[in-house]
Design an enzyme around this catalytic site. Structure first.
Site, mmCIF file in Angstrom:
data_model
loop_
_atom_site.group_PDB
_atom_site.id
_atom_site.type_symbol
_atom_site.label_atom_id
_atom_site.label_comp_id
_atom_site.label_asym_id
_atom_site.label_seq_id
_atom_site.Cartn_x
_atom_site.Cartn_y
_atom_site.Cartn_z
ATOM 1 N N GLY A 15 0.996 -1.051 0.390
ATOM 2 C CA GLY A 15 -0.024 -0.029 -0.430
ATOM 3 C C GLY A 15 0.786 1.579 -0.219
ATOM 4 N N GLY A 16 -0.146 2.160 0.607
ATOM 5 C CA GLY A 16 1.269 3.629 0.655
ATOM 6 C C GLY A 16 2.299 3.318 1.254
ATOM 7 C CD GLU A 19 6.808 -4.440 3.331
ATOM 8 O OE1 GLU A 19 7.073 -4.674 1.698
ATOM 9 O OE2 GLU A 19 8.230 -4.908 3.060
ATOM 10 C CE LYS A 38 -1.485 -2.048 6.945
ATOM 11 N NZ LYS A 38 -2.675 -1.194 7.207
ATOM 12 C CG ASP A 145 -8.832 2.928 2.348
ATOM 13 O OD1 ASP A 145 -9.604 3.172 1.652
ATOM 14 O OD2 ASP A 145 -8.347 2.628 2.496
#
Length: 182
Positions: A15-16, A19, A38, A145
């Site tokens: 992701g931004g 990971e 994560k 989100d």
């Protein structure tokens, strides 16, 4: 690769700022249960704001426990100083991949499936919005989100909402310990 109390098997997503890895416990007597670990991307490890957001994600996500929310199994700091968040592994796929496959096949999502997804996401959000602290004080969590890539569908039809990376709480604590609007 050993990382904290886990062995990382393969990277599943980037992701931004973080990971996700498929992993399993490094404990010799632990069952070979798959988990998701994560961790922050290397470029963000020295960024205090990114680390704070990552830690806040872990704290908020732990407070939300529901059958339609990805379960947090733990969090901490690995031996190399990197923060991590361990979550349950959902054997299936995410909504983004499902929608992409449906479009590639020239189809539309069946109404019954769309209704199932909507109902289960709403059940998750009711729990997220109703979450309280240990004293029963509402936290006012807003996920922020809810996207197809953060909706996980298991092979057996269960659905879970995940990724609290940009979630916010509307409540904060004052110096006296009482809840105040943030």
């Amino acid at each position: 690769m050993k990382f904290g109390p886990y062995f990382l098997e393969s990277r599943l997503a980037v992701g931004g700022t973080a990971e996700g890895y498929l992993a399993h416990s490094a404990a010799p007597d632990a069952p070979p249960t798959k988990v998701i670990v994560k961790r922050l991307l290397p470029d963000f490890l020295a960024d205090d704001e990114a680390r704070t957001m990552f830690e806040r994600e872990a704290e908020l996500h732990k407070l939300v426990q529901h059958e339609n929310v990805v379960t947090v199994l733990g969090s901490g700091i690995a031996e190399n100083g990197e923060p991590f968040l361990a979550m349950e592994y959902i054997d299936g796929g995410d909504g983004f991949r499902l929608l992409r496959r449906i479009r590639q096949d020239g189809r539309t999502m069946p109404l019954a499936l769309a209704c199932h997804v909507a109902r289960e996401v709403l059940r998750a959000l009711v729990c997220v919005h109703a979450a309280t602290d240990a004293n029963g004080t509402p936290l006012g969590i807003v996920h922020r989100d809810v996207t197809p890539s953060n909706i996980y569908l298991s092979k057996d039809g269960r659905l879970k909402l995940g990724d609290f990376g940009i979630a916010r709480t509307l409540m904060a604590r004052s110096a006296s310990g009482s809840a105040v609007l943030k």
